[in-house]
Design an enzyme around this catalytic site. Structure first.
Site: not given
Length: 350
Positions: A16, A160-162
């Site tokens: 996340d 997935i992360d930014k």
């Protein structure tokens, strides 16, 4: 009163990108309230939840009273402000289609695989209600009445992360999302990341096992807890050294589980934070010399890739309908490639 459900028991099968806590519910205790435990108070005032879920939320630091986390045994007093905070946004607005380019590497009637660039938020949330990957996906399907981006039974299977680049799979049917979700839950998918981390390794490969949970000292990041503890969720990362640059190393990380910030937290835990990872301390000079020339070199590296050096390079799964083994690989993006070349040149010169 709005009826709500605290999904504390839901298994996390995603990486996340959210890094803060978001208010989902707020209650102000009545003036005539007799003091009552906060878990009992919330269980009685909210619909579609259980006292066990509320207790888990309190144990995770998600229940706040007057702005501060409280234990499940806290006694609510008249006029106390009780908040339920979760680590994912509470979405009430529909996702609006936006004409944003997507790098679609594969698509059929059941799913599509997208290579996400760094800097793109996957899902709308606090501070990022527009310009996300889901807004782009909504535009991609704006003329397809069979695909409703606001339908929770389809769409993203993991995240997935930014500031992490790489591969994601999106389900176009409810059955595809169910089948793919089970594969992530059962840990049968193949997910490999490339990461540049601080420090050298004495070994060629290793295994990191440690529960991932919110850092009690900094709720904006995750921390690692003992595997046999009741804190956090079980997580395992395997790593393999690909290249050594003296003060940094390029590694391949293979996930057994997919917890929030798993690679970033695990690598920091063993003393190898991701290079240029501000949240986990990788944006400082952690290894090397004290010379001004080296300091300038590192500053130039940070400027070249001003984000955690992490790329979701490989994604494999079984096709939900055809049962065919699907495997996708993506090239490292330009910012990471340029950074690695800079380190390779540095090693040659010293």
């Amino acid at each position: 009163m709005e009826e709500n459900y605290i999904d504390i028991d839901n298994e996390e099968i995603e990486d996340d990108e959210s890094s803060g806590l978001y208010e989902h519910y707020r209650f102000v205790a009545d003036k005539g309230l007799k003091m009552v435990r906060v878990d009992k108070y919330l269980f009685e005032i909210m619909s579609n939840t259980s006292r066990n879920r509320v207790q888990k939320a309190a144990d995770a630091g998600f229940i706040l009273v007057n702005g501060k986390p409280v234990k499940r045994s806290y006694k609510v007093k008249p006029l106390d402000v009780v908040q339920v905070m979760l680590d994912r946004p509470h979405f009430e607005n529909k996702i609006i289609p936006e004409d944003i380019p997507l790098n679609i590497v594969y698509e059929d009637a059941d799913l599509m695989v997208i290579n996400k660039p760094a800097g793109m938020v996957v899902h709308p949330g606090f501070g990022n209600w527009k310009g996300t990957m889901l807004n782009a996906i909504a535009w991609h399907f704006k003329d397809n009445p069979a695909y409703d981006i606001n339908d929770p039974e389809i769409g993203l299977v993991h995240r997935i992360d930014k500031d992490t680049s790489g591969l994601l799979v999106v389900a176009k049917t409810a059955d595809a999302k169910t089948q793919l979700g089970l594969q992530f839950f059962n840990k049968t998918t193949k997910r490999e990341y490339n990461a540049l981390v601080w420090g050298n390794f004495t070994e060629e490969q290793g295994r990191i096992e440690g529960n991932i949970g919110r850092d009690p000292k900094d709720r904006m990041r995750m921390a690692v807890f003992p595997p046999d503890s009741d804190i956090g969720k079980h997580a395992v990362t395997h790593y393999y050294v690909l290249e050594r640059y003296g003060y940094t190393s390029l590694v391949k990380c293979v996930l057994e589980t997919g917890r929030t910030h798993q690679i970033r937290a695990h690598m920091r835990h063993i003393g190898h934070p991701l290079f240029s990872d501000e949240r986990y301390g990788g944006d400082q000079v952690l290894k090397g010399t004290t010379s001004s020339k080296y300091r300038q070199f590192i500053d130039n590296c940070f400027a070249l890739c001003p984000r955690q050096v992490l790329h979701a390079k490989t994604l494999g799964f079984v096709h939900p309908r055809t049962k065919e083994e699907m495997m996708f690989n993506s090239e490292l993006p330009e910012d990471i490639t340029n950074l690695l070349n800079k380190w390779r040149n540095y090693v040659k010169e010293v």
